[in-house]
Write a protein that holds these residues in place. Structure first.
Motif, short mmCIF file in Angstrom:
data_model
loop_
_atom_site.label_atom_id
_atom_site.label_comp_id
_atom_site.label_asym_id
_atom_site.label_seq_id
_atom_site.Cartn_x
_atom_site.Cartn_y
_atom_site.Cartn_z
N LEU A 410 -72.52 -6.39 -14.23
CA LEU A 410 -71.14 -6.73 -14.56
C LEU A 410 -71.03 -8.15 -15.12
N MET A 411 -72.00 -9.00 -14.78
CA MET A 411 -71.91 -10.42 -15.15
C MET A 411 -72.53 -10.75 -16.50
N VAL A 412 -73.22 -9.84 -17.13
CA VAL A 412 -73.93 -10.14 -18.38
C VAL A 412 -73.04 -10.83 -19.42
N PRO A 413 -71.83 -10.31 -19.71
CA PRO A 413 -70.97 -11.00 -20.69
C PRO A 413 -70.62 -12.43 -20.26
N SER A 414 -70.43 -12.63 -18.96
CA SER A 414 -70.09 -13.97 -18.47
C SER A 414 -71.25 -14.93 -18.65
N PHE A 415 -72.48 -14.45 -18.44
CA PHE A 415 -73.65 -15.31 -18.64
C PHE A 415 -73.77 -15.74 -20.10
N ILE A 416 -73.55 -14.80 -21.01
CA ILE A 416 -73.62 -15.12 -22.44
C ILE A 416 -72.52 -16.12 -22.81
N ASN A 417 -71.32 -15.89 -22.28
CA ASN A 417 -70.21 -16.79 -22.56
C ASN A 417 -70.50 -18.19 -22.03
N GLN A 418 -71.16 -18.28 -20.87
CA GLN A 418 -71.50 -19.58 -20.31
C GLN A 418 -72.56 -20.28 -21.16
N PHE A 419 -73.41 -19.51 -21.80
CA PHE A 419 -74.40 -20.05 -22.73
C PHE A 419 -73.68 -20.79 -23.86
N ILE A 420 -72.66 -20.15 -24.41
CA ILE A 420 -71.90 -20.76 -25.51
C ILE A 420 -71.17 -22.01 -25.04
N PHE A 452 -64.76 -37.11 -42.68
CA PHE A 452 -64.30 -35.74 -42.91
C PHE A 452 -65.45 -34.82 -43.29
N ARG A 453 -66.27 -35.25 -44.22
CA ARG A 453 -67.37 -34.40 -44.70
C ARG A 453 -68.42 -34.19 -43.62
N VAL A 454 -68.79 -35.26 -42.93
CA VAL A 454 -69.83 -35.15 -41.91
C VAL A 454 -69.38 -34.24 -40.77
N TRP A 455 -68.14 -34.44 -40.29
CA TRP A 455 -67.67 -33.62 -39.16
C TRP A 455 -67.41 -32.18 -39.58
N THR A 456 -67.12 -31.96 -40.85
CA THR A 456 -67.02 -30.59 -41.35
C THR A 456 -68.37 -29.90 -41.26
N LEU A 457 -69.43 -30.62 -41.64
CA LEU A 457 -70.78 -30.06 -41.56
C LEU A 457 -71.19 -29.79 -40.12
N VAL A 458 -70.88 -30.73 -39.23
CA VAL A 458 -71.22 -30.55 -37.82
C VAL A 458 -70.49 -29.33 -37.25
N ILE A 461 -72.11 -26.14 -38.48
CA ILE A 461 -73.37 -25.85 -37.80
C ILE A 461 -73.10 -25.23 -36.43
N TYR A 462 -72.17 -25.83 -35.69
CA TYR A 462 -71.80 -25.28 -34.38
C TYR A 462 -71.28 -23.84 -34.52
N LEU A 463 -70.42 -23.62 -35.52
CA LEU A 463 -69.83 -22.29 -35.70
C LEU A 463 -70.89 -21.25 -36.04
N VAL A 464 -71.86 -21.62 -36.87
CA VAL A 464 -72.94 -20.69 -37.22
C VAL A 464 -73.73 -20.31 -35.97
N VAL A 465 -74.10 -21.32 -35.19
CA VAL A 465 -74.90 -21.05 -33.98
C VAL A 465 -74.10 -20.22 -32.98
N ILE A 466 -72.83 -20.57 -32.79
CA ILE A 466 -72.00 -19.83 -31.83
C ILE A 466 -71.76 -18.40 -32.31
N THR A 467 -71.61 -18.20 -33.62
CA THR A 467 -71.45 -16.85 -34.16
C THR A 467 -72.69 -16.00 -33.88
N LEU A 468 -73.86 -16.58 -34.07
CA LEU A 468 -75.11 -15.87 -33.79
C LEU A 468 -75.21 -15.51 -32.30
N LEU A 469 -74.81 -16.44 -31.44
CA LEU A 469 -74.84 -16.19 -30.00
C LEU A 469 -73.84 -15.10 -29.62
#
Length: 482
Positions: A410-420, A452-458, A461-469
């Motif tokens: 039952l906890m599998v989704p919660s573990f993945i969410n905690q990873f993110i 603006f440009r640097v934080w857009t890139l950061v 990157i976070y969004l790509v990784v979180i999407t994959l997770l």
């Protein structure tokens, strides 16, 4: 099962403690010192386009160390953390554009002055504010712990302005440029450098800076006097042979593009990513490393606490509840400072930033994990326990063979969410000097002023990784429910 988990946790904590002690050790026989520094204070301390730490402070320290015959390891971090690391004996000294004041002399011993500076105040380039009197009723942005902040605090009642604080210089400048505040106070050369680098600010008192003072290298009061003597010896040597003047002139007279890269490199998202891809990859690698190690250890710790939380023993259940309450209720940043600065200040035992960071993640994320682990076990139908007991299983056997397997499913989704969640929480560890993805972005912005440009890139990157997770979590959940 409980014995195995306890053994694993003891091994984990012992390894982390030994790791922290080994990272923190300094071999005095080799005259090697750990020195902290501000990571975002150009032209004194910053990263160049090759992601090397440079600046007046950094180059002076290298030249002084060479002249006096000692070596250093520099640990750049936020200014307040850099100062507190020395006060808590986590580092031997600090060089961070630190103004010598009577208040600081109560905590630190200072070297001979190595630079004379003064405080300037600046507004947005198109601001109509011309005098300090115009600040009445308005907000001034300051970088915490700096001489500029101290001066502004000393006159705020006289001129009737309000103050807001930030931990890094670029955020201060952006707050002024965006109109959230109307002015800032800082060392004159720092403001002049950032304006030279393209930041849309205007210094109002360049010819008559306030509160002229000296910058000095600092050690904890009463400690590391040999380092202080070596620093003074080396400083005298490089002033005499002309090295000092060369270093200072290198940063005050050079074009900003010398250190920040060409306008083409900084004028687009692709240009910034291309010229800083090594730094971004390094920051992402550290972020993922912290996340993976943190979530694995936090899951073990949380599982252990969760099992205690459903124990038949009321004392163990109470202990689990207390630990979860303590670390879930404590802000993560406070916990990081407590582990990295607070404990060493009391015990005198050095803990590496990496070890303190991992422990922070384990204790904080583990508390949240324990809460949903306990909830997962409690959500298993009571009939399952009754059925297991009716078949002759003891309570512990029923827990191991029936309740825990069903609860974990039952906890599998919660573990993945905690990873993110853990992935995102690693950004807070930049405050104690860990160079993860967010801190990497801060250093790049300090260099090129392209927030603006640097934080857009950061963010991308976070969004790509979180999407994959997230995709991974969906796949794992489907397989679990199949």
């Amino acid at each position: 099962m409980k014995k195995g988990i306890i053994a694993a946790l003891l091994a984990m904590l012992t390894s982390l403690a030994l790791l922290g002690m080994s990272f923190g050790s300094v071999n005095a026989a080799e005259k090697h010192y750990i020195v902290t520094s501000d990571a975002t204070y150009a032209p004194f301390d910053f990263q160049d386009k090759n992601n090397q730490y440079i600046g007046i402070d950094q180059d002076l320290l290298k030249a002084i160390a060479k002249a006096a015959g000692f070596t250093v390891t520099v640990k750049p971090m936020a200014f307040n953390a850099a100062m507190q690391s020395v006060a808590s004996s986590q580092a031997d000294g600090v060089i961070a554009g630190t103004t010598i004041t009577n208040e600081r002399k109560a905590v630190y011993d200072f070297s001979d002055p190595y630079y004379k500076t003064g405080i300037a105040w600046a507004t947005a380039k198109d601001s109509k504010i011309k005098s300090l009197s115009d600040l009445k009723g308005k907000t001034v942005a300051l970088k915490t712990g700096t001489a500029g902040a101290e001066y502004a605090e000393s006159i705020k009642d006289q001129y009737g302005f309000k103050i807001t604080y930030f931990s890094d210089s670029d955020t201060v400048y952006r707050d002024v440029i965006n109109g959230n505040s109307v002015a800032t106070f800082a060392d004159l050369p720092v403001l002049q450098y950032t304006i030279k680098n393209g930041t849309a600010l205007k210094v109002q008192n360049a010819k008559a800076p306030f509160a002229a003072g000296d910058l000095g290298f600092a050690v904890k009061k009463g400690e590391n006097q040999a380092l202080l003597a070596d620093f003074n010896k080396g400083l005298a040597t490089i002033k005499k042979n002309g090295t000092y003047d060369k270093i200072v002139n290198k940063y005050l007279s050079a074009k900003a593009s010398t250190f920040t890269g060409s306008a083409k490199d900084n004028s687009s998202l692709w240009g910034i990513l291309k010229s800083n891809h090594t730094a971004f990859l390094s920051g992402l690698k550290q972020t993922m490393y912290l996340t993976v190690v943190g979530i694995v250890l936090a899951s073990l710790w949380g599982l252990f606490l969760g099992i205690l939380g459903v124990s038949k023993n009321a004392l163990l259940r109470g202990l689990s509840t207390a630990v979860i309450y303590l670390f879930r209720g404590m802000p993560m940043l406070v916990l990081a400072f407590f582990l990295y600065i607070g404990i060493p200040a009391v015990t005198g035992t050095k803990i590496s930033a990496w070890t303190a960071g991992i422990l922070t993640l384990v204790l904080n994320e583990g508390a949240y994990t324990a809460a949903f682990v306990r909830g997962g076990f409690n959500s298993v139908d009571n009939g399952q326990m009754e059925a297991a007991r009716s078949l002759g299983l003891s309570h512990s056997q029923a827990m191991r063979r029936v309740i825990i397997p069903q609860g974990l499913k039952l906890m599998v989704p919660s573990f993945i969410n905690q990873f993110i969640i853990t992935l995102k929480d690693t950004s807070l560890l930049s405050a104690i000097g860990i160079l993860e993805l967010t801190q990497t972005g801060t250093l790049i912005v300090t260099r090129n002023s392209q927030g603006f440009r640097v934080w857009t890139l950061v963010a991308m990157i976070y969004l790509v990784v979180i999407t994959l997770l997230t995709l991974l979590s969906n796949k794992v959940e489907k397989r679990t429910n199949a």
